[in-house]
Design an enzyme around this catalytic site. Structure first.
Site, mmCIF file in Angstrom:
data_model
loop_
_atom_site.group_PDB
_atom_site.id
_atom_site.type_symbol
_atom_site.label_atom_id
_atom_site.label_comp_id
_atom_site.label_asym_id
_atom_site.label_seq_id
_atom_site.Cartn_x
_atom_site.Cartn_y
_atom_site.Cartn_z
ATOM 1 N N LYS A 36 0.717 -1.052 -0.219
ATOM 2 C CA LYS A 36 0.356 0.218 -0.098
ATOM 3 C C LYS A 36 1.197 0.766 -0.274
ATOM 4 C CE LYS A 36 -3.870 -2.038 1.650
ATOM 5 N NZ LYS A 36 -4.223 -3.160 3.820
ATOM 6 N N GLN B 29 -4.878 -1.570 9.514
ATOM 7 C CA GLN B 29 -4.834 -3.112 8.623
ATOM 8 C C GLN B 29 -5.311 -3.800 10.123
ATOM 9 O OE1 GLN B 29 -2.942 -3.534 5.887
ATOM 10 N NE2 GLN B 29 -4.482 -5.778 5.964
ATOM 11 N N ASP C 247 -11.711 3.029 3.998
ATOM 12 C CA ASP C 247 -12.377 1.411 3.550
ATOM 13 C C ASP C 247 -12.949 2.011 3.877
ATOM 14 O OD1 ASP C 247 -10.261 0.058 3.774
ATOM 15 O OD2 ASP C 247 -9.696 -0.139 5.852
#
Ligand code: NDP
Length: 297
Positions: A60, A104, A127
């Site tokens: 990422k 995460q 997200d």
């Protein structure tokens, strides 16, 4: 399985789609920098030293750099308390230079995912897991869409264009994949069946799908009897078997029988990261009151 021209054309190449998409996202990021004199900024929090999570975070961060997005990595030890994590998130929520916050997953057992998800400002929720953003998705409103389902949607639209009337079977009902995927497909006028571990006659249901989304987390669970020759299969699963990555679909069965299939790796994974970049840039524009009337396709 040996690839020839016939079966190679059946593969939905997520890597190529993500490359094209990322060029578009980086152009948006450059435009943002010209307007605001700074790059869009993503903060990533990693807790503990799970190897898979470390690899995901590294990918990422590298992709962000290539896309003209600044990233900040916050590493916390496995025994970090929940309150400490929530404090870190709160600092990021209040830092005007941060546009997107990602924690995460998975988290250590002593930290509640729900509390963490709810603590991220909906305005920085890259997200799309915050109840406010999730609720808007279910209502069919404009919102931040979770990255993996968004990537699946993108590939389906590229492959099929108009999804109206297709019967989509989504196997898996998680908040991360199955449920948001269902909402996106309903919005596209699909007839959607969501299946899970308590579903009876799964192979029969799956076999009727025009679009089959497998988000189960069981290596090569979907075999020939689940697949028909008209189905377009999106394999979300990432499973490590004997140091090799495999999906939830037995790839050679999908390739032999289905109309189209995403490979693992090289399918949903790269598109998920590309969508994370897209969401970061989108939030950066929005937070700074810049027009973001971006039409994805
Ligand atoms: P979860 O474990 O949260 O959900 C799995 C779902 O599959 C559940 O709804 C479960 O049903 C269902 N399921 C489990 N066993 C069966 C079965 N035998 N028959 C039918 N349904 C079953 O997983 P996630 O949604 O988070 O992830 C799914 C997979 O996708 C994983 O392999 C994960 O690694 C991968 N993934 C990949 C991403 C990417 O970027 N490519 C991103 C996110 C996930 P029930 O609800 O009844 O328990």
């Amino acid at each position: 399985m040996i690839l020839n021209k016939n079966n190679e054309s059946k593969i939905i190449n997520g890597k190529n789609y993500s490359k094209d998409f990322l060029i578009h996202v980086s152009n948006l990021a450059f435009k943002f920098e010209n307007l605001l004199n700074r790059k869009p900024c993503l903060a990533v929090i990693l807790i503990g030293d799970d190897n898979a999570s470390k690899v995901y975070v590294k990918n990422k961060i590298l992709t962000a750099k290539d896309t003209n997005i600044k990233s900040i990595e916050i590493l916390l030890s496995n025994n970090t308390s929940e309150i400490n994590l929530l404090n870190e998130i709160n600092k990021l929520n209040n830092d005007d230079r941060i546009d997107g916050i990602l924690v995460q997953l998975p988290l250590p057992d002593h930290i509640q995912v729900k509390k963490v998800v709810n603590s991220i400002s909906p305005k920085k929720d890259v997200d799309g897991f915050h109840p406010q953003n999730f609720g808007n998705l279910i209502l069919g409103n404009e919102t931040v869409v979770p990255c993996t389902p968004l990537g699946c949607w993108y590939m389906l639209k590229k492959e099929l264009n108009d999804l109206t009337g297709y019967h989509a079977v989504v196997i898996g009902r998680s908040n991360i994949v199955g449920k948001p995927m269902q909402s996106l497909l309903i919005k596209e006028n699909c007839t959607v069946t969501v299946a899970h571990s308590k579903t009876r006659g799964l192979a029969e249901i799956s076999n009727k799908a025009d679009i089959l989304i497998a988000a189960i987390g069981r290596p090569e669970f979907i075999t020939s009897e689940f697949i028909n020759s008209n189905s377009v299969i999106i394999d979300v699963g990432i499973n490590r078997v004997n140091k090799k990555l495999v999906g939830d679909v037995r790839f050679q069965d999908g390739l032999k029988i289905a109309k189209k299939i995403t490979p693992v790796p090289g399918g949903v994974g790269p598109m998920t990261i590309a969508c994370l970049m897209y969401n970061t840039v989108k939030l950066a524009y929005r937070r700074n009151n810049q027009m973001f009337n971006e039409i994805l396709l």
